[in-house]
Enzyme design. Sequence first.
Site, PDB file in Angstrom:
ATOM      1  N   TYR A   1     -35.248 -39.284   3.587  1.00  0.00           N
ATOM      2  CA  TYR A   1     -35.121 -40.122   4.629  1.00  0.00           C
ATOM      3  C   TYR A   1     -36.032 -41.099   5.200  1.00  0.00           C
ATOM      4  O   TYR A   1     -36.243 -41.704   5.506  1.00  0.00           O
ATOM      5  CB  TYR A   1     -34.967 -38.731   6.360  1.00  0.00           C
ATOM      6  CG  TYR A   1     -33.761 -37.523   5.925  1.00  0.00           C
ATOM      7  CD1 TYR A   1     -32.625 -37.773   5.463  1.00  0.00           C
ATOM      8  CD2 TYR A   1     -33.976 -36.472   6.514  1.00  0.00           C
ATOM      9  CE1 TYR A   1     -32.105 -36.646   5.017  1.00  0.00           C
ATOM     10  CE2 TYR A   1     -32.873 -35.328   6.392  1.00  0.00           C
ATOM     11  CZ  TYR A   1     -31.751 -35.765   5.772  1.00  0.00           C
ATOM     12  OH  TYR A   1     -31.007 -34.756   5.690  1.00  0.00           O
TER      13      TYR A   1
ATOM     14  N   ASN B   1     -38.652 -28.253   4.516  1.00  0.00           N
ATOM     15  CA  ASN B   1     -37.449 -28.806   3.955  1.00  0.00           C
ATOM     16  C   ASN B   1     -38.150 -30.414   3.523  1.00  0.00           C
ATOM     17  O   ASN B   1     -37.727 -31.399   3.831  1.00  0.00           O
ATOM     18  CB  ASN B   1     -35.897 -29.429   4.752  1.00  0.00           C
ATOM     19  CG  ASN B   1     -34.911 -29.542   3.541  1.00  0.00           C
ATOM     20  OD1 ASN B   1     -35.468 -29.788   2.347  1.00  0.00           O
ATOM     21  ND2 ASN B   1     -33.821 -29.903   4.365  1.00  0.00           N
TER      22      ASN B   1
ATOM     23  N   VAL C   1     -25.510 -32.505   0.290  1.00  0.00           N
ATOM     24  CA  VAL C   1     -24.823 -32.105  -1.294  1.00  0.00           C
ATOM     25  C   VAL C   1     -25.155 -31.412  -1.809  1.00  0.00           C
ATOM     26  O   VAL C   1     -25.851 -31.102  -2.362  1.00  0.00           O
ATOM     27  CB  VAL C   1     -25.700 -33.739  -1.873  1.00  0.00           C
ATOM     28  CG1 VAL C   1     -25.189 -33.963  -3.042  1.00  0.00           C
ATOM     29  CG2 VAL C   1     -25.192 -35.154  -0.590  1.00  0.00           C
TER      30      VAL C   1
ATOM     31  N   GLY D   1     -30.001 -36.703  -6.161  1.00  0.00           N
ATOM     32  CA  GLY D   1     -30.660 -37.512  -7.166  1.00  0.00           C
ATOM     33  C   GLY D   1     -29.613 -38.708  -7.924  1.00  0.00           C
ATOM     34  O   GLY D   1     -29.830 -39.506  -8.093  1.00  0.00           O
TER      35      GLY D   1
ATOM     36  N   GLY E   1     -26.098 -38.904  -1.234  1.00  0.00           N
ATOM     37  CA  GLY E   1     -26.812 -38.541  -0.163  1.00  0.00           C
ATOM     38  C   GLY E   1     -27.052 -40.045   0.892  1.00  0.00           C
ATOM     39  O   GLY E   1     -26.871 -40.331   2.120  1.00  0.00           O
TER      40      GLY E   1
ATOM     41  N   GLY F   1     -27.300 -40.859  -5.628  1.00  0.00           N
ATOM     42  CA  GLY F   1     -26.838 -41.216  -4.729  1.00  0.00           C
ATOM     43  C   GLY F   1     -25.934 -41.777  -3.764  1.00  0.00           C
ATOM     44  O   GLY F   1     -25.526 -42.155  -2.718  1.00  0.00           O
TER      45      GLY F   1
END
Length: 162
Positions: A131, A124, A87, A93, A97, A95
Amino acid sequence: MIRTAVPADVPVIHALVRDLATYEKAAHEAVATEEHLHEALFGERPAAYAHIALDDTSGETVGFALWFLNFSTWRGVHGIYLEDLYVRPEARGGGHGKALLTELARICVERGYERLEWSVLDWNEPSINFYRSLGARPQNEWTVYRLTDDALTELGAPARNS
């Protein structure tokens, strides 16, 4: 917000792949062309699939997910391997992803696939935290191995009689 990619999306997917490679500090490794992506996604024998994230207001493409099917011999069914999720920084931020991952999870559930897997670089932290917030867990006992370039060519070369 999320839709299946179409052939006209290839140039923006290619640009996003290049952006992702730059973010991952590996732009020099991203040698795929638009033609490569078009063949993989929309050629005679597609080997990969993609979804596009669109900005709700402008309709501009702000991210993508590129994936392919894998197979678990232990579970006896296919799964999805997410090759790339990206993204654009200015859209993070929002939404997108989560919406891309939700769509892939929906496909898994709908088709009876039992795994959605991907790799993430160990440095990362923003992605790792994202995740984990979705319930994903690392597979710490597994190490990814890869053959490329000369090593792949050497191993895959026809045997020579001496």
